[in-house]
Design a protein around this motif. Structure first.
Motif, short mmCIF file in Angstrom:
data_model
loop_
_atom_site.label_atom_id
_atom_site.label_comp_id
_atom_site.label_asym_id
_atom_site.label_seq_id
_atom_site.Cartn_x
_atom_site.Cartn_y
_atom_site.Cartn_z
N LEU A 175 -20.24 12.90 -31.22
CA LEU A 175 -20.88 12.92 -29.74
C LEU A 175 -22.11 13.35 -29.74
N ALA A 176 -22.56 14.06 -30.66
CA ALA A 176 -24.18 14.47 -30.89
C ALA A 176 -24.93 13.39 -31.26
N GLN A 177 -24.36 12.23 -31.87
CA GLN A 177 -25.02 11.04 -32.21
C GLN A 177 -25.46 10.24 -31.22
N ARG A 178 -26.67 9.53 -31.36
CA ARG A 178 -27.12 8.70 -30.33
C ARG A 178 -27.82 7.52 -31.13
N ARG A 179 -27.55 6.23 -30.58
CA ARG A 179 -28.11 5.01 -31.35
C ARG A 179 -29.67 5.19 -31.70
N HIS A 180 -30.02 4.62 -32.71
CA HIS A 180 -31.49 4.81 -33.18
C HIS A 180 -32.42 4.05 -32.14
#
Length: 313
Positions: free
Chosen positions: A221-226
Motif C-alpha cells: 500500500l506504500a507503493q505507487r506506479r512509477h
C-alpha cells in the motif's frame, strides 16, 4: 466487508457466495471479487487493487478451489483488506498475461480502481504468472510480490520501475529457490532496493507465512506506479546531446535536436519528442517505462527491446 455481484458488458454472473462474488470475463476467465468496507459510502473515492494468482492445485472450473490459499482464503475467514481483492481462476497449465490484462482493464473501467495502486501477487504457478505479467505490462503495476515462482531473467530490466518483494522457501523441492534467485539477481542492477525473503526452513509452502504477515500489505500500500516527471534542463546541456546517432548492428540513423526541456528525434519523415527527467534521462510518456539514457558513447533506448545508439556526428 461488502461483496458485490459484478454485472459487466462481457461478464456472465454466477451464483454469489456469502463472502466473495464470482464473476467471469467471457467464458475464459472466472474470478472472485471482494470489495472493501466503505466502498459504497464514498462514490468519489478510488481504491487500490490487489490481484492474486493461485497455484496449479487450484486450476479448473470450480471457484471454491481458489479460496484454498492466499488472500481469498483470508477474506473467506473474515479478514478485511483496505483494497479491492480480485482472485481469478485459470483452467490451463499457466496464466495468460493477455487475458489478465483484459481483466485488469475491465476492472478499471467498471470499478473505482486507483490506477496508480495496482498490485500483483501469486504463488507457485501464480508466482510464475506474476513475473510474466510484470514483464509484459510493467506500466500497469505499482508493485509485485511473487511467491515461489520464477521467470525469464532477460526480461528483468523491463521491471526496473516496479518495486518487487519476492518470497521463497529454501527447502522448496517443487520450484527450486534458484528460480526466484535468478530473477532477483537479474533485477538488482536496475533496482538495487529489490526485496527478497527466503524462509530457511520452508518447503514449497512459503505463501502461508507471507500472506499472514501484515507487513506485506503495508509495503504494498506504500507503493505507487512509477511516473516520470519533467524537469527544467539548461538549453546548453541539451544542445550537447544534439547530433546524429546510429543504432548498433545496423545503419539506422536518428537525428537528435534540442527543444525546450527535451529533445526531438527524427528518423526519415518520422519525428518524436521526448521530455527531460534529468540531464541524461528522457521519456515519452509519464505512465510508460520507455526511456532513453545518454552516456559518453551515445544513448540507450529502452523500449520493448534495449537498443544502443552511438553518436557519429
Amino acid at each position: 466487508m461488502k461483496h458485490l455481484f459484478v454485472p459487466l458488458l462481457l461478464l456472465l454472473g454466477l451464483h454469489a457466495s456469502a463472502q466473495q462474488s464470482p464473476a467471469k470475463l467471457t467464458i475464459e476467465l472466472r474470478y472472485l471479487l471482494a470489495l472493501p468496507e466503505g466502498y459504497d459510502a464514498d462514490t468519489s473515492r478510488r481504491w487500490p487493487l490487489l490481484i492474486f494468482l493461485h497455484g496449479s492445485g487450484e486450476r479448473g472450473m470450480d471457484l471454491e478451489k481458489v479460496k484454498m490459499h492466499g488472500p481469498p482464503k483470508l477474506v473467506e475467514a473474515g479478514k478485511k483488506y483496505p483494497l479491492i481483492v480480485v482472485s481469478p481462476q485459470s483452467d490451463q497449465g499457466g496464466w495468460d498475461p493477455g487475458m489478465l490484462h483484459k481483466l485488469l482493464l475491465d476492472l478499471k473501467k467498471n470499478h473505482r480502481v486507483d490506477a496508480d495502486r495496482v498490485y500483483l501477487t501469486g504463488l507457485s504457478m501464480g508466482g510464475f504468472g506474476s513475473w510474466e505479467f510484470a514483464s509484459r505490462y510493467p506500466n500497469e503495476l505499482a508493485a509485485l510480490a511473487p511467491i515461489c515462482g520464477g521467470g525469464q531473467p532477460e526480461t528483468a530490466w523491463k521491471m526496473r520501475y516496479v518495486p518487487v518483494w519476492c518470497f521463497h522457501g529454501a527447502k522448496d523441492n517443487v520450484v527450486q529457490l534458484s528460480a526466484s534467485a535468478r530473477m532477483i539477481d537479474a533485477l538488482k542492477p536496475y533496482q538495487p532496493g529489490v526485496k527478497f525473503t527466503v524462509y530457511p526452513e520452508a518447503g514449497h509452502d512459503s505463501w502461508t507465512e507471507t500472506y499472514n504477515n501484515d507487513s506485506l500489505y503495508t509495503w504494498l500500500l506504500a507503493q505507487r506506479r512509477h511516473r516520470f516527471r519533467q524537469v527544467d534542463v539548461d538549453a546548453g546541456k541539451l544542445g550537447k546531446l544534439a547530433g546524429r546517432y546510429v543504432r548498433s548492428g545496423s545503419n539506422d540513423t536518428v537525428v537528435v535536436t534540442a527543444i525546450a526541456n527535451g529533445l526531438q528525434l527524427s528518423a526519415g519523415q518520422h519525428r518524436e519528442s521526448v521530455k527531460a527527467a534529468s540531464e541524461t534521462l528522457f521519456f515519452w510518456d509519464e505512465n510508460a517505462p520507455v526511456d532513453m539514457i545518454f552516456n559518453k558513447e551515445g544513448f540507450l533506448l529502452r523500449a520493448w527491446e534495449q537498443e544502443q545508439y552511438r553518436k557519429v556526428k
